[in-house]
Write a protein that holds these residues in place. Structure first.
Motif, PDB file in Angstrom:
ATOM      1  N   ALA A  81     -41.201  -0.011   6.015  1.00  7.61           N
ATOM      2  CA  ALA A  81     -41.375  -1.450   6.223  1.00  7.61           C
ATOM      3  C   ALA A  81     -40.814  -1.880   7.566  1.00  7.61           C
ATOM      4  O   ALA A  81     -41.411  -2.709   8.262  1.00  7.61           O
ATOM      5  CB  ALA A  81     -40.711  -2.231   5.094  1.00  7.61           C
ATOM      6  N   THR A 131     -43.217  -3.401  10.433  1.00  9.31           N
ATOM      7  CA  THR A 131     -42.908  -4.732  10.947  1.00  9.31           C
ATOM      8  C   THR A 131     -42.686  -4.672  12.454  1.00  9.31           C
ATOM      9  O   THR A 131     -43.167  -5.532  13.197  1.00  9.31           O
ATOM     10  CB  THR A 131     -41.668  -5.313  10.246  1.00  9.31           C
ATOM     11  N   GLU A 178     -36.197 -11.835   4.760  1.00  6.34           N
ATOM     12  CA  GLU A 178     -35.750 -10.638   4.025  1.00  6.34           C
ATOM     13  C   GLU A 178     -34.924  -9.730   4.924  1.00  6.34           C
ATOM     14  O   GLU A 178     -33.907  -9.182   4.502  1.00  6.34           O
ATOM     15  CB  GLU A 178     -36.958  -9.868   3.495  1.00  6.34           C
ATOM     16  N   PHE A 179     -35.383  -9.580   6.157  1.00  2.00           N
ATOM     17  CA  PHE A 179     -34.676  -8.699   7.089  1.00  2.00           C
ATOM     18  C   PHE A 179     -33.282  -9.234   7.391  1.00  2.00           C
ATOM     19  O   PHE A 179     -32.302  -8.489   7.350  1.00  2.00           O
ATOM     20  CB  PHE A 179     -35.481  -8.556   8.391  1.00  2.00           C
ATOM     21  N   VAL A 215     -34.013  -2.848   3.924  1.00  2.72           N
ATOM     22  CA  VAL A 215     -35.409  -2.718   4.335  1.00  2.72           C
ATOM     23  C   VAL A 215     -35.709  -1.225   4.506  1.00  2.72           C
ATOM     24  O   VAL A 215     -34.972  -0.512   5.190  1.00  2.72           O
ATOM     25  CB  VAL A 215     -35.675  -3.484   5.653  1.00  2.72           C
ATOM     26  N   THR A 275     -44.666  -4.620   4.990  1.00  6.68           N
ATOM     27  CA  THR A 275     -43.795  -5.069   6.074  1.00  6.68           C
ATOM     28  C   THR A 275     -42.702  -5.934   5.468  1.00  6.68           C
ATOM     29  O   THR A 275     -42.663  -6.138   4.260  1.00  6.68           O
ATOM     30  CB  THR A 275     -44.592  -5.880   7.119  1.00  6.68           C
ATOM     31  N   THR A 276     -41.851  -6.436   6.303  1.00  9.01           N
ATOM     32  CA  THR A 276     -40.784  -7.315   5.820  1.00  9.01           C
ATOM     33  C   THR A 276     -40.838  -8.641   6.575  1.00  9.01           C
ATOM     34  O   THR A 276     -41.318  -8.695   7.703  1.00  9.01           O
ATOM     35  CB  THR A 276     -39.405  -6.651   5.991  1.00  9.01           C
ATOM     36  N   THR A 277     -40.358  -9.669   5.944  1.00  5.29           N
ATOM     37  CA  THR A 277     -40.299 -10.981   6.601  1.00  5.29           C
ATOM     38  C   THR A 277     -38.973 -11.102   7.345  1.00  5.29           C
ATOM     39  O   THR A 277     -38.025 -10.344   7.096  1.00  5.29           O
ATOM     40  CB  THR A 277     -40.405 -12.116   5.573  1.00  5.29           C
TER      41      THR A 277
END
Length: 145
Positions: free
Chosen positions: A42, A46, A30-31, A38, A25-27
């Motif tokens: 991911a 997410t 980060e997104f 991304v 997944t992505t935070t």
């Protein structure tokens, strides 16, 4: 010794694959830094697992920008999870087979008594000429064979 390394490598691969997919997944940081970087996987993972409503709206906007329907994300993540589960299952079954093959845990045919060396162990058997053994059989004689 070689078998242990094969078993360890198969189990390690299965565990690594399971963790890789579960943590894919992505935070938010980060997104927000670069949404275009991304990956689709991911982004979808997410989107499905996220509980923050504001972040979900941002993810929905990115999905729309990429022309990805939310149901497409659900299907893709489900297929990835099934593929990962299949790989893990194959690795575990292969490992179990390898362990059993080297440790003779599969059982097998172990007769309770040794095989009779002749043709006439029991009365209903037939001798070399094809005649019924009858009272000539080993089981008919005192002490058997």
């Amino acid at each position: 010794m070689k078998l242990k390394s094969v078993i360890f490598s198969r189990l390690s691969l299965a565990v690594a694959l399971a963790f890789a997919l579960s943590s894919c997944t992505t935070t938010q940081a980060e997104f927000r830094k670069d949404p275009a970087r991304v990956t689709k996987s991911a982004l979808c993972r997410t989107f499905i697992t996220n509980t923050d409503l504001a972040f979900t709206q941002e993810l929905t906007g990115e999905l729309a920008r990429r022309r990805i329907e939310p149901i497409e994300c659900v299907n893709m993540v489900q297929q990835e999870n099934q593929a990962a589960a299949a790989v893990v299952a194959v690795a575990l079954v292969g490992t179990a087979i390898a362990v059993c093959a080297n440790n003779d845990c599969g059982g097998g045919y172990y007769p309770a008594y040794p095989a009779y060396p002749g043709n006439c162990q029991y009365e209903w058997h037939r001798d070399a000429r094809g005649n019924r053994c009858g009272r000539r059989s080993a089981s008919s004689k005192p002490g058997g064979w």
